[in-house]
Design an enzyme around this catalytic site. Structure first.
Site, PDB file in Angstrom:
ATOM      1  N   ASP A  39       9.319  -1.476  -0.102  1.00  0.00           N
ATOM      2  CA  ASP A  39       8.106  -0.722  -0.400  1.00  0.00           C
ATOM      3  C   ASP A  39       8.328  -0.028  -1.751  1.00  0.00           C
ATOM      4  O   ASP A  39       9.460   0.077  -2.240  1.00  0.00           O
ATOM      5  CB  ASP A  39       7.757   0.279   0.713  1.00  0.00           C
ATOM      6  CG  ASP A  39       6.270   0.621   0.692  1.00  0.00           C
ATOM      7  OD1 ASP A  39       5.622   0.433  -0.359  1.00  0.00           O
ATOM      8  OD2 ASP A  39       5.747   1.086   1.726  1.00  0.00           O
TER       9      ASP A  39
HETATM   10  C1  BGC Z   1       2.487   1.137   0.321  1.00  0.00           C
HETATM   11  C2  BGC Z   1       2.557  -0.357   0.508  1.00  0.00           C
HETATM   12  C3  BGC Z   1       1.944  -1.052  -0.684  1.00  0.00           C
HETATM   13  C4  BGC Z   1       2.645  -0.589  -1.951  1.00  0.00           C
HETATM   14  C5  BGC Z   1       2.093  -1.227  -3.207  1.00  0.00           C
HETATM   15  C6  BGC Z   1       3.029   1.575  -1.028  1.00  0.00           C
HETATM   16  O1  BGC Z   1       2.734   2.905  -1.254  1.00  0.00           O
HETATM   17  O2  BGC Z   1       3.199   1.771   1.359  1.00  0.00           O
HETATM   18  O3  BGC Z   1       1.878  -0.742   1.686  1.00  0.00           O
HETATM   19  O4  BGC Z   1       2.041  -2.434  -0.528  1.00  0.00           O
HETATM   20  O5  BGC Z   1       2.487   0.811  -2.065  1.00  0.00           O
HETATM   21  O6  BGC Z   1       0.828  -0.767  -3.508  1.00  0.00           O
END
Ligand code: BGC
Length: 742
Positions: A291
Site C-alpha cells: 500500500d
Molecule cells: C489506499 C489503497 C490505494 C492506494 C493508491 C492507499 O491510500 O489504501 O487502497 O490503492 O492508496 O491510491
C-alpha cells in the site's frame, strides 16, 4: 508539471518506448558483436515462468531494481513531488518499464468501483462508477460482479492502465470502518467469491488486478500504525479465508499488503502472511506490492515476501529505492537470488495476464451508454428492500401526490470518498459539500431519483423539499399521499464514521413519519446504519452508494419496474452495544476478541436480535424452497433444493444455504448461495456446492481444516435468521491440509 506538458508526454510515451526498443534491437555496439542478440519480451515463448526467466537472464541488476520501485502517479505539492512524465494523469502509480527489452511500464489506477482519479489531480478523469463494492456484494450475483469488473477493466484499458488496484476484500468486522463501502461485507464466502468474480472480470481485459488490503485492515482509525490482534485459527476462518476465496476465484496478478500490523508485525514485512500463507500454502504465483506508504524496512520486507514498494513521492522513505537495495545487497542482508525472485514474480504476472502480449494504449473510445447500463443493472440488483408493510411499495401509477424529501434527491446520488473515488461524466451534481479536499471531495453522481420518478410516474404530482427545515418538510409530507425521505451517510477512506445518519436526519425522518403514515425511507450509506425510527415507517430501502445510474435504479425499484432482489451482505445492528466493540474505534492494539465470529456469526453466538439480519432482503413477489436434499461430494457437501416463485411478479431469489457443526465459532456459517430468476409460478431445481473448508475448524497447533466426525445440519433459507427446511448429515472425521484447494 503542468497538465498540457504532461499530456503531450503521456501521449508520446508508447511511441518513445517502441522507438527505444527498436533502436536497442537494431544497434549492436561493435564490442558486443559476439554477445547474443536481445530478445524482446514479446518475442519470448513458453510459459509465463519461462518467459520471465528469459527476461531475467538478459537483465542487469539495475534493470531488475527498476521493477521494484513504484512512483505516485500524481503531483504531490506538499512533498514537492512531480509525477514522472510517463505516468497516466492523476493516477495512483507508475513503475518504469525497460524499453531496451520491450518491457512496458506498469500504469496503476485505483479501480474498485470504476477507474478513479486521485483527489489531488487538477482535472478529473470522467469514468463510469459502479455501485459501491458493498452494493455489488448485496446482489449475491457472481455473473453481475464479473460483468462489473469487465466493464471497469475495459475503461482502464482504454485509459492505458495495465495494473488495477481493485479487489478489496477486507471483512466488514467494524461497521464504523469508513471503507466498508469499498469492501464486500462480513462473510468470507460471499465477500471472497464476489470480489474474486470482479477480479476475473477486470483481468479478462488483459490487465492485472490487485487483491487488497492484505490483511485485517478492517478499520481506518490509526491504520498506519495500528496492530490488529487476532488468534491464528480465527484469522484462518475469517479474514484470510475471504482472501483465499478471492484469490482462487480471481487469480489476481498482484496482492497489496496493508498499512497495519497483524499480531505485532507490519503487513508488508510479515513472513507468515506474505510467504508461508500466500506463497507456501496457497501456492499463489503473483507479486506483492505495498500500500502507498506501508513499507517500513528494506531487507526485512524483501525477505518477508514483498516484491514492490509503491507510491514514491506520496511517501518519501523509498525503502526499495535502488540505493537502499544496493546497500542491503552489499551488506549481505539480501542476496541476488531474492532480487531475481522479486523481479521474476512481477515479470511472470505481466506475461501471465497479457501486459506484454496485449499492450495498453491511452485515449481509446469508451461506450459510456453501455457501461452505464451495466452500472444500473448492478445497482438494481443490489438495492435491498428492508421493510415493506401494507404494500406501500411499489408506488403505483395512480400514486397521487408524492413528497420527495432530502438527500439532494432532486440532483443525484451520493458516492464514497478516498482513493477509489470515480468522477462522473458531467459534473458533481452537488458540489461544495465539505470536505472538498482529501478525504473528499463529496461527490454526487448526476442521476436524480426525483427526476427518474417523474418519468416513471407521469400521472403523479411531485413536490420536493430539501429537508433542511423540518417544519417545511413536515408540511410537504402532510399534504402528500406518500412521502419518500432520502437519508445519506458519507464515508471515506482514511476516516471511520458513526454507523448512523446524522441526528438531524433521524429527527427529520421521525417528524415526516408522524405527518404521513406512508413514509418510505431510502438510504444512501456506506454500510449498516442504526435506525431509531425503523418501527415508525412502513418501508425502507437500502440503496448503498448506487453508482452512476443510481437515481434510475432507485426509481425503478420504488415503482416496481424492477423487482428488488438485493440481500444484506452485512448485519444491521439495533444499537452499538450489540457490537463486539461498542466504543469508538481503537488506536494501537485492536484486539479482535470476537475472532472468526464476524457479523451474523457474532449475533447468533451471542443470541442478539439484529435490526436486519445478514442475508435479509424482500421482494414484490414471494419464494418457496422445497425438497432440500444433501449429499456428500468429495470432502464437502452438495445441496439440492427446489425454488418456486409463489407470487404474481417475476423476480429473483437468493437461495442461501447455512451449515452448522460442532465446536464452531458460531451456530452457523453461510455454506453456499445462488441467485435465481423466476417467472410467476416458475419452479427451478438448483444445486449448491459447499466448500469443505466451510465445514472445518482450524485448531491451534493443528494447521489445516479438521472435520470432527458427527452430525452437520444443512438448512436452506431466505436470510441467516429465516431458515426453512434442514437436513442432518453424518460425516466421518477428516482432515484437509492447509494447502488444500478445490
Ligand atoms: C489506499 C489503497 C490505494 C492506494 C493508491 C492507499 O491510500 O489504501 O487502497 O490503492 O492508496 O491510491
Amino acid at each position: 508539471m503542468r497538465t498540457a506538458a504532461r499530456e503531450i508526454a503521456m501521449r508520446n510515451a508508447p511511441a518513445k518506448m517502441l522507438a527505444a526498443c527498436l533502436l536497442s534491437a537494431m544497434t549492436v555496439p561493435a564490442a558486443a558483436q559476439t554477445s547474443p542478440p536481445v530478445v524482446l519480451a514479446a518475442q519470448t515463448r513458453g510459459t509465463p515462468e519461462q518467459r520471465a526467466a528469459a527476461m531475467l537472464a538478459q537483465m542487469t541488476r539495475d534493470e531488475k531494481l527498476t521493477l521494484l520501485k513504484g512512483y505516485f502517479g500524481t503531483d504531490f505539492p506538499p512533498a514537492r513531488f512531480e509525477a514522472p512524465d510517463e505516468a497516466r494523469y492523476g493516477s495512483a502509480g507508475y513503475v518504469p518499464g525497460i524499453p531496451r527489452l520491450g518491457i512496458p511500464p506498469q500504469w496503476q489506477a485505483d479501480a474498485g468501483i470504476g477507474v478513479a482519479t486521485q483527489g489531488g489531480a487538477a482535472e478529473k478523469r470522467a469514468r463510469t462508477a459502479l455501485p459501491s463494492g458493498l452494493a455489488v456484494a448485496a446482489t449475491w450475483d457472481l455473473a453481475l460482479a464479473r460483468a462489473g469488473g469487465a466493464m471497469i477493466g475495459a475503461e482502464a484499458r482504454a485509459d492505458g492502465f495495465n495494473v488495477l488496484l481493485a479487489g478489496s476484500v477486507n471483512l466488514l468486522r467494524e461497521p464504523r470502518n469508513g471503507r466498508n463501502f469499498e469492501y464486500a461485507g462480513e462473510d468470507p464466502l460471499l465477500a471472497g467469491t464476489i470480489v474474486g468474480a470482479a477480479i476475473a472480470g477486470i483481468q479478462s481485459n488483459g490487465i492485472i488486478s490487485t487483491v487488497k488490503h492484505y490483511a485485517v485492515n478492517d478499520q481506518e482509525t490509526d491504520r498506519g500504525t495500528g496492530n490488529s490482534v487476532i488468534a491464528e485459527p480465527a484469522l484462518r476462518m475469517s479474514d484470510l479465508l475471504a482472501f483465499q476465496f478471492a484469490i482462487e476465484r480471481g487469480d489476481p496478478g498482484s496482492a497489496m499488503c496493508a498499512y497495519n500490523k497483524v499480531n505485532g508485525t507490519y503487513s508488508c514485512e510479515h513472513p507468515f502472511l506474505l510467504t508461508q500463507v500466500l506463497r507456501g500454502e496457497w501456492r499463489w504465483p503473483g507479486y506483492v506490492l505495498s500500500d502507498w506508504g506501508a513499507v517500513h524496512s528494506t531487507a526485512a520486507s524483501a525477505n518477508a515476501g514483498l516484491d514492490q514498494e509503491s507510491g514514491f513521492g506520496l511517501q518519501r522513505d523509498d525503502w526499495f529505492g535502488a540505493d537502499k537495495l544496493r546497500a542491503a545487497l552489499a551488506a549481505g542482508q539480501i542476496d541476488d537470488a531474492r532480487i531475481d525472485l522479486m523481479a521474476g514474480r512481477i515479470l511472470r504476472s505481466m506475461f501471465a495476464h497479457g501486459l506484454i502480449d496485449r499492450p495498453v494504449a491511452p485515449d481509446q473510445p469508451i461506450d459510456f451508454a453501455a457501461h452505464r447500463a451495466i452500472s444500473r443493472a448492478a445497482a438494481e440488483a443490489g438495492i435491498v428492500l428492508l421493510k415493506n408493510e401494507r404494500g406501500v411499495l411499489p408506488l403505483l401509477a395512480g400514486a397521487g401526490r408524492i413528497a420527495v424529501i432530502g438527500g439532494h434527491a432532486d440532483k443525484g446520488v451520493l458516492s464514497g470518498g478516498g482513493s477509489s473515488q470515480v468522477y462522473p461524466e458531467g459534473t458533481n451534481a452537488v458540489p461544495g459539500i465539505a470536505p472538498t479536499t482529501w478525504p473528499g471531495p463529496v461527490v454526487y453522481y448526476p442521476s436524480s431519483p426525483l427526476e427518474e420518478l417523474r418519468k416513471l410516474l407521469p400521472g403523479a404530482t411531485f413536490t420536493f423539499d430539501d429537508g433542511v427545515d423540518p417544519e417545511s418538510a413536515v408540511r410537504a409530507a402532510a399534504g402528500a399521499d406518500v412521502a419518500i425521505v432520502f437519508g445519506t451517510q458519507w464515508a471515506s477512506e482514511s476516516i471511520d464514521v458513526a454507523p448512523a445518519l446524522s441526528d438531524s436526519q433521524d429527527t427529520l425522518i421521525e417528524s415526516v413519519a408522524l405527518a404521513n403514515r406512508n413514509t418510505v425511507v431510502v438510504l444512501e450509506t456506506g454500510g449498516p446504519v442504526l435506525m431509531p425510527w425503523a418501527d415508525r415507517v412502513p418501508a425502507i430501502l437500502a440503496a448503498w452508494y448506487p453508482g452512476r445510474a443510481g437515481g434510475e435504479a432507485i426509481a425503478r425499484v420504488l415503482t416496481g419496474a424492477v423487482n428488488p432482489s438485493g440481500h444484506l451482505p452485512a448485519t444491521f445492528p439495533k444499537s452499538l452495544d450489540q457490537l463486539p466493540w461498542p466504543g469508538e474505534p481503537r488506536r494501537g492494539d485492536v484486539a479482535y476478541t470476537e475472532g472468526a465470529a464476524v457479523g451474523y456469526k457474532w449475533f447468533d453466538a451471542q443470541r442478539l436480535e439484529p435490526l436486519f439480519p445478514f442475508g435479509h432482503g424482500l421482494s414484490y413477489t414471494t419464494f418457496r424452497h422445497d425438497h432440500l436434499a444433501v449429499a456428500r461430494e468429495g470432502d464437502g457437501l452438495f445441496a439440492m433444493v427446489e425454488v418456486t416463485n409463489t407470487g404474481t411478479r417475476a423476480g429473483a431469489d437468493v437461495v442461501q444455504v447455512y451449515v452448522s457443526g460442532r465446536g464452531w465459532e458460531a451456530p452457523r456459517r453461510l455454506g453456499g448461495f445462488a441467485k435465481v430468476a423466476l417467472e410467476p409460478g416458475e419452479r427451478k431445481r438448483i444445486e449448491i456446492h459447499i466448500d469443505p473448508r466451510l465445514l472445518g475448524v482450524w485448531f491451534e497447533g493443528r494447521p489445516g481444516w479438521t472435520h470432527p466426525a458427527g452430525a452437520y445440519t444443512v438448512s436452506v433459507g431466505h436470510s441467516s435468521r429465516d431458515l426453512g427446511e434442514s437436513v442432518i448429515v453424518e460425516l466421518p472425521a477428516s482432515y484437509l491440509a492447509p494447502e488444500w484447494r478445490p
